[in-house]
Design an enzyme around this catalytic site. Structure first.
Site, PDB file in Angstrom:
ATOM      1  N   CYS A 189       0.860  -1.186   0.000  1.00 22.92           N
ATOM      2  CA  CYS A 189       0.000   0.000   0.000  1.00 22.92           C
ATOM      3  C   CYS A 189       0.895   1.234   0.000  1.00 22.92           C
ATOM      4  O   CYS A 189       1.890   1.272   0.725  1.00 22.92           O
ATOM      5  CB  CYS A 189      -0.891  -0.026   1.241  1.00 22.92           C
ATOM      6  SG  CYS A 189      -1.985   1.391   1.392  1.00 22.92           S
ATOM      7  N   HIS A 240      -9.267  -4.233  -1.097  1.00 20.41           N
ATOM      8  CA  HIS A 240      -8.239  -3.447  -0.405  1.00 20.41           C
ATOM      9  C   HIS A 240      -8.735  -2.017  -0.160  1.00 20.41           C
ATOM     10  O   HIS A 240      -8.606  -1.478   0.939  1.00 20.41           O
ATOM     11  CB  HIS A 240      -6.952  -3.448  -1.238  1.00 20.41           C
ATOM     12  CG  HIS A 240      -5.831  -2.665  -0.640  1.00 20.41           C
ATOM     13  ND1 HIS A 240      -4.768  -3.257   0.003  1.00 20.41           N
ATOM     14  CD2 HIS A 240      -5.604  -1.327  -0.574  1.00 20.41           C
ATOM     15  CE1 HIS A 240      -3.934  -2.321   0.435  1.00 20.41           C
ATOM     16  NE2 HIS A 240      -4.425  -1.131   0.086  1.00 20.41           N
ATOM     17  N   GLU A 241      -9.319  -1.413  -1.190  1.00 24.65           N
ATOM     18  CA  GLU A 241      -9.768  -0.027  -1.064  1.00 24.65           C
ATOM     19  C   GLU A 241     -10.986   0.102  -0.148  1.00 24.65           C
ATOM     20  O   GLU A 241     -11.094   1.065   0.610  1.00 24.65           O
ATOM     21  CB  GLU A 241     -10.046   0.579  -2.440  1.00 24.65           C
ATOM     22  CG  GLU A 241      -8.879   0.533  -3.422  1.00 24.65           C
ATOM     23  CD  GLU A 241      -7.520   0.924  -2.844  1.00 24.65           C
ATOM     24  OE1 GLU A 241      -7.464   1.747  -1.904  1.00 24.65           O
ATOM     25  OE2 GLU A 241      -6.511   0.374  -3.316  1.00 24.65           O
ATOM     26  N   HIS A 283      -9.897   0.252   3.301  1.00 28.90           N
ATOM     27  CA  HIS A 283      -9.506   1.620   3.685  1.00 28.90           C
ATOM     28  C   HIS A 283     -10.727   2.401   4.178  1.00 28.90           C
ATOM     29  O   HIS A 283     -10.648   3.109   5.188  1.00 28.90           O
ATOM     30  CB  HIS A 283      -8.874   2.367   2.502  1.00 28.90           C
ATOM     31  CG  HIS A 283      -7.409   2.198   2.375  1.00 28.90           C
ATOM     32  ND1 HIS A 283      -6.510   2.676   3.300  1.00 28.90           N
ATOM     33  CD2 HIS A 283      -6.656   1.590   1.413  1.00 28.90           C
ATOM     34  CE1 HIS A 283      -5.271   2.386   2.918  1.00 28.90           C
ATOM     35  NE2 HIS A 283      -5.344   1.709   1.780  1.00 28.90           N
TER      36      HIS A 283
END
Length: 136
Positions: free
Chosen positions: A85, A126-127, A130
């Site tokens: 990241c 993954h996003e 976040h």
């Protein structure tokens, strides 16, 4: 506008606020910043540029796509992955799913639902992590 990458783990670990139509300029900044880092980055969430909103941008098979308020509504076929990241140093192990169904809003804030698989699904997971304040 290209923005600096946020590396503050306290900020990154906060759950993002819902995005609204007032956040369209944030999405453009996200796309500009992602494009500027395309050599080492395939996706970004708004908190990576210092904005705590549920907005992600990512490479969807060669074309950038933006999602407002994305949520995974179904997932299947778990597997172990190792990811990096821009906001963090090194790589870390995590669990991902081969197939995910995502609900989000587009730039006109119309609700959309689509199933993604493989690499694109991994990027989206993954996003969205976040957005949830989850750091790999």
């Amino acid at each position: 506008m290209i923005r600096d990458i946020c590396k503050d783990e306290f900020f990154l670990s906060q759950k993002a606020e819902p995005a609204t139509a007032d956040d369209l300029s944030v999405a453009q900044d996200l796309l500009d910043t992602l494009s500027a880092h395309k050599d080492g980055c395939v996706g970004m969430a708004a908190n990576m540029i210092g904005v705590n909103k549920r907005i992600i941008a990512f490479d969807n098979i060669g074309e950038y796509m933006v999602m407002f308020n994305p949520a995974i509504v179904k997932k299947s076929a778990p597997y172990d992955a190792e990811e990096g990241c821009l906001s963090l140093t090194g790589t870390r192990k995590t669990k991902r799913y081969q197939t995910i169904k995502v609900q989000w809003q587009n730039e006109q804030f119309q609700t959309r639902i689509k199933t993604f698989t493989g690499w694109t699904a991994q990027i989206i997971q993954h996003e969205i992590d976040h957005c949830e304040g989850i750091l790999i």
